[in-house]
Enzyme design. Structure first.
Site, PDB file in Angstrom:
ATOM      1  N   LYS A  43     -17.286 -36.228  49.920  1.00  0.00           N
ATOM      2  CA  LYS A  43     -16.327 -35.560  49.028  1.00  0.00           C
ATOM      3  C   LYS A  43     -15.853 -36.423  47.852  1.00  0.00           C
ATOM      4  O   LYS A  43     -15.689 -35.916  46.748  1.00  0.00           O
ATOM      5  CB  LYS A  43     -15.087 -35.135  49.819  1.00  0.00           C
ATOM      6  CG  LYS A  43     -15.292 -34.017  50.820  1.00  0.00           C
ATOM      7  CD  LYS A  43     -13.912 -33.619  51.311  1.00  0.00           C
ATOM      8  CE  LYS A  43     -13.925 -32.721  52.495  1.00  0.00           C
ATOM      9  NZ  LYS A  43     -12.594 -32.168  52.766  1.00  0.00           N
ATOM     10  N   ASP A  62      -9.315 -27.248  49.213  1.00  0.00           N
ATOM     11  CA  ASP A  62      -8.414 -27.566  50.330  1.00  0.00           C
ATOM     12  C   ASP A  62      -6.958 -27.254  49.987  1.00  0.00           C
ATOM     13  O   ASP A  62      -6.207 -26.771  50.843  1.00  0.00           O
ATOM     14  CB  ASP A  62      -8.537 -29.042  50.727  1.00  0.00           C
ATOM     15  CG  ASP A  62      -9.812 -29.313  51.509  1.00  0.00           C
ATOM     16  OD1 ASP A  62     -10.323 -28.381  52.156  1.00  0.00           O
ATOM     17  OD2 ASP A  62     -10.302 -30.464  51.473  1.00  0.00           O
ATOM     18  N   GLY A 105      -3.962 -39.764  54.177  1.00  0.00           N
ATOM     19  CA  GLY A 105      -5.415 -39.750  53.990  1.00  0.00           C
ATOM     20  C   GLY A 105      -5.813 -38.639  53.027  1.00  0.00           C
ATOM     21  O   GLY A 105      -4.989 -38.127  52.257  1.00  0.00           O
TER      22      GLY A 105
HETATM   23  P1  ATR Z   1      -8.174 -37.515  56.434  1.00  0.00           P
HETATM   24  O1  ATR Z   1      -8.960 -37.896  55.222  1.00  0.00           O
HETATM   25  O2  ATR Z   1      -8.776 -36.404  57.255  1.00  0.00           O
HETATM   26  O3  ATR Z   1      -6.726 -37.253  56.127  1.00  0.00           O
HETATM   27  P2  ATR Z   1      -7.945 -40.291  57.233  1.00  0.00           P
HETATM   28  O4  ATR Z   1      -8.072 -40.720  55.827  1.00  0.00           O
HETATM   29  O5  ATR Z   1      -8.742 -41.012  58.271  1.00  0.00           O
HETATM   30  O6  ATR Z   1      -8.288 -38.764  57.420  1.00  0.00           O
HETATM   31  O7  ATR Z   1      -6.401 -40.322  57.623  1.00  0.00           O
HETATM   32  C1  ATR Z   1      -5.957 -40.259  58.925  1.00  0.00           C
HETATM   33  C2  ATR Z   1      -4.432 -40.314  58.895  1.00  0.00           C
HETATM   34  O8  ATR Z   1      -3.956 -40.382  60.243  1.00  0.00           O
HETATM   35  C3  ATR Z   1      -3.894 -41.532  58.173  1.00  0.00           C
HETATM   36  O9  ATR Z   1      -2.680 -41.194  57.539  1.00  0.00           O
HETATM   37  C4  ATR Z   1      -3.673 -42.497  59.336  1.00  0.00           C
HETATM   38  O10 ATR Z   1      -2.716 -43.490  59.087  1.00  0.00           O
HETATM   39  P3  ATR Z   1      -3.150 -44.901  58.408  1.00  0.00           P
HETATM   40  O11 ATR Z   1      -3.283 -44.648  56.943  1.00  0.00           O
HETATM   41  O12 ATR Z   1      -2.057 -45.836  58.753  1.00  0.00           O
HETATM   42  O13 ATR Z   1      -4.471 -45.282  59.060  1.00  0.00           O
HETATM   43  C5  ATR Z   1      -3.170 -41.553  60.394  1.00  0.00           C
HETATM   44  N1  ATR Z   1      -3.324 -42.114  61.739  1.00  0.00           N
HETATM   45  C6  ATR Z   1      -4.445 -42.201  62.474  1.00  0.00           C
HETATM   46  N2  ATR Z   1      -4.206 -42.797  63.667  1.00  0.00           N
HETATM   47  C7  ATR Z   1      -2.871 -43.092  63.678  1.00  0.00           C
HETATM   48  C8  ATR Z   1      -1.996 -43.706  64.625  1.00  0.00           C
HETATM   49  N3  ATR Z   1      -2.441 -44.141  65.821  1.00  0.00           N
HETATM   50  N4  ATR Z   1      -0.681 -43.836  64.303  1.00  0.00           N
HETATM   51  C9  ATR Z   1      -0.221 -43.399  63.101  1.00  0.00           C
HETATM   52  N5  ATR Z   1      -1.008 -42.806  62.156  1.00  0.00           N
HETATM   53  C10 ATR Z   1      -2.303 -42.654  62.446  1.00  0.00           C
END
Ligand code: ATR
Length: 280
Positions: A71, A108, A135
């Site tokens: 993307k 989206d 994200g």
């Molecule tokens: P997407 O593009 O689908 O939004 P991503 O970029 O992988 O996916 O984002 C995942 C989100 O979930 C992020 O905001 C991530 O927080 P970080 O930026 O700190 O990584 C959050 N996330 C994933 N696991 C987490 C956890 N255990 N605790 C808090 N936030 C989490």
């Protein structure tokens, strides 16, 4: 129906692509509307994305959807990119125009808003929004809410600098709040959206105290596996309207289908059940 030599072609490019629900979703609409067309899963490696996209007009494709990890890269590879897609930093829908140019957009933000409006009484002027996560999904939601006119959009993310970076690039109503303050940030919110992976099947639970959240606030989880996340169950239990994440997936597909196949498709309970059948 059987394809003729004039069949309209589209698909989804991803790596891997097998998990994508888009072929099932578009396939449902193709047969419902008896369209002479096909929507294919296209497994395209990251290094092959440019050549695969350039081949679309030559192959007679009307366009494609893009999923992980393509993307962001697609923004540079299109001939024209819509303004929201540029701000979101990601293209998920490409239409080949009459001059064989690749026109990229991001549906989206549209899908998020269409689902929210379809499934609740939420209005942009109802009050502040709180987003958890920073994200790609959060970016699309923040752009959608900001363009809809929401006056205050707070983003809380475990990694603070990602939320701060989002607030800096999007500006206006968007601001970052500390992850540790996420529960307190819910006071006077009219909308709470979880865009993190927390609460998804196989992922850790989302720890959040809903006590401060007004009971009329709409709670939306982008996660759709499971459909009823612990967050949505907790919200419903205290009387908040709750909106699940499947609707966004279905609604975001509508603009592409209409552009490629010439029919405006609808999101119905039967479609939801059909796509859910593919997830379980
Ligand atoms: P997407 O593009 O689908 O939004 P991503 O970029 O992988 O996916 O984002 C995942 C989100 O979930 C992020 O905001 C991530 O927080 P970080 O930026 O700190 O990584 C959050 N996330 C994933 N696991 C987490 C956890 N255990 N605790 C808090 N936030 C989490």
């Amino acid at each position: 129906m059987t394809l003729t030599g004039k069949a309209r072609l589209a698909g989804v490019m991803g790596w891997p692509v097998a998990h994508s629900q888009s072929p099932r979703l578009h396939g449902y609409w193709l047969s419902q509307h008896d369209v002479d067309g096909a929507y294919l899963p296209l497994a395209v490696q990251p290094d092959d994305l440019a050549v695969a996209l350039r081949a679309l007009p030559a192959l007679g494709f009307r366009g494609v959807n893009l999923t992980l990890p393509h993307k962001e890269r697609a923004v540079e590879l299109c001939d024209e990119v819509s303004e929201p897609a540029r701000r979101i930093g990601a293209v998920n829908t490409i239409v080949v125009d009459a001059d064989n140019r690749l026109v990229g957009s991001n549906t989206d933000a549209f899908g998020f808003l269409a689902n929210l409006r379809d499934a609740s009484d939420w209005r942009a002027d109802a009050g502040p929004a709180v987003l958890l996560g920073a994200g790609g999904a959060s970016r699309a939601v923040a752009v959608a809410l900001s363009d809809a006119g929401v006056e205050s959009i707070a983003i809380a993310n475990r990694t603070a600098r990602r939320a701060e970076a989002l607030a800096e690039t999007l500006g206006g109503a968007v601001h970052a709040v500390p992850w540790a303050a996420r529960s307190d940030a819910l006071a006077d919110a009219a909308l709470l959206v979880n865009t993190t992976t927390l609460g998804m099947r196989g992922q850790p639970p989302l720890e959040l105290d809903l006590d401060a959240l007004p009971t009329q606030a709409v709670v939306n989880d982008i996660v759709y596996a499971p459909l009823e996340t612990p967050l949505l169950a907790a919200a419903r239990a205290r009387g908040n309207p709750a909106v699940d994440g499947l609707g966004m997936l279905l609604h975001q597909a509508r603009p592409g289908f209409e552009a490629w196949f010439g029919v405006r498709p609808e999101v119905t309970p039967a479609l939801r059940d059909f796509v859910l059948g593919g997830l379980n």
